[in-house]
Design an enzyme around this catalytic site. Sequence first.
Site, PDB file in Angstrom:
ATOM      1  N   ARG A  81      41.328  88.405  47.117  1.00  0.00           N
ATOM      2  CA  ARG A  81      41.161  87.377  46.085  1.00  0.00           C
ATOM      3  C   ARG A  81      41.477  87.929  44.702  1.00  0.00           C
ATOM      4  NH1 ARG A  81      35.520  84.154  45.671  1.00  0.00           N
ATOM      5  NH2 ARG A  81      34.840  86.161  44.809  1.00  0.00           N
TER       6      ARG A  81
ATOM      7  N   LYS B  11      39.762  83.982  39.812  1.00  0.00           N
ATOM      8  CA  LYS B  11      38.482  84.397  39.220  1.00  0.00           C
ATOM      9  C   LYS B  11      38.772  85.126  37.915  1.00  0.00           C
ATOM     10  CE  LYS B  11      33.981  86.123  40.825  1.00  0.00           C
ATOM     11  NZ  LYS B  11      33.304  84.816  40.707  1.00  0.00           N
TER      12      LYS B  11
ATOM     13  N   GLU C 100      33.085  71.861  41.819  1.00  0.00           N
ATOM     14  CA  GLU C 100      32.234  73.050  41.920  1.00  0.00           C
ATOM     15  C   GLU C 100      30.855  72.790  41.327  1.00  0.00           C
ATOM     16  OE1 GLU C 100      33.736  76.817  40.796  1.00  0.00           O
ATOM     17  OE2 GLU C 100      35.229  76.819  42.360  1.00  0.00           O
TER      18      GLU C 100
END
Length: 343
Positions: free
Chosen positions: A85, A187, A223
């Site tokens: 990720r 992220k 989210e």
Amino acid sequence: MAKVKATDVDFNNLSFDYMDLPYRYQAYWKDGKWQDAGLVEESDVCINEGSTALHYGQSDFEGLKAYRTKDGTIQLFRPDQNAVRMQHSCERLLMPQVPTDMFVDAVKQVVKANADFVPPYGNGATLYIRPVMWGVGGVIGVHPADEYLFRIFVMPVGNYFKGGLTPTNFTTSEYDRAAHKGTGQSKVGGNYAASLMPGEQAHQHGFSDCVYLDPINHQKIEEVGSANFFGITKDDKFVTPKSPSILPSITKYSLLYLAEHELGMETEQGDVYIDDLDRFKEAGACGTAAVISPIGGLEHNGKLHVFYSETEVGPVTRKLYDLLTGIQFGDVKGPEGWVVKVQ
């Protein structure tokens, strides 16, 4: 800031706060390669005032944990997925990637060096691990840096949301977390800077955090603060939103697998409409820091929709939590490759 000593830590009363532990890992990208890699003791970082991380947000990070098992062993949960990720986040920001083997080895080094700070088995606390990368060096034009700093530091932590596995209430936000073709699936630091104000507004009104809706029509859940949403339908289907601006949570994908292969549930990644909450008998937020945080009620347009209960955890959520944490703490055998021992 003075270094923390393990003997001074109350492992039974940990919050989710930074601590300056003895060791961290650091590597420097320069001249097209990673160099000067290894453990360091200094927690302060000295970078040029023109660093792209400071001006243009060229910075990304990860979050994972180390767990103490009943026999005293320390283990990691799917660290290779955090490496992948972070590679995707680096690709999005035109930053150099940390190879998976280097990433996992670096995590092991830091955890082993700070092993005394891994909380004892049985109290639910963990050692939180924060890998981060910054674009550094003297840059003033809007373009990628020529040099990068990769660092991993750790600290013992308790629950991210107060109360642990206790239902709390959330509220929808009028603000957008990220655009569909922006950086929501990565992220990166800017995503979290944008969430500070709506999160604080939710706290001021007595909620644990805010729920972000899709940035196009504000009709679909995306989210829950910095965590992913999931719901359990009345016919026992595990449902989680699908969107190009949702961060791919390793915890969420683990729960999707466990729900299907261990609990025999049907799973679905798709649209979750804010005006169709009646289809769910349970709901929660999930992520590395949050683990699973049951959502008692969700406020939208002044109306609070209560799922299973505002005070009790739903039975399916409880099963998923026990299964996931059982694997993480070594009490339940998980799928091949999910657990990595720290030697």
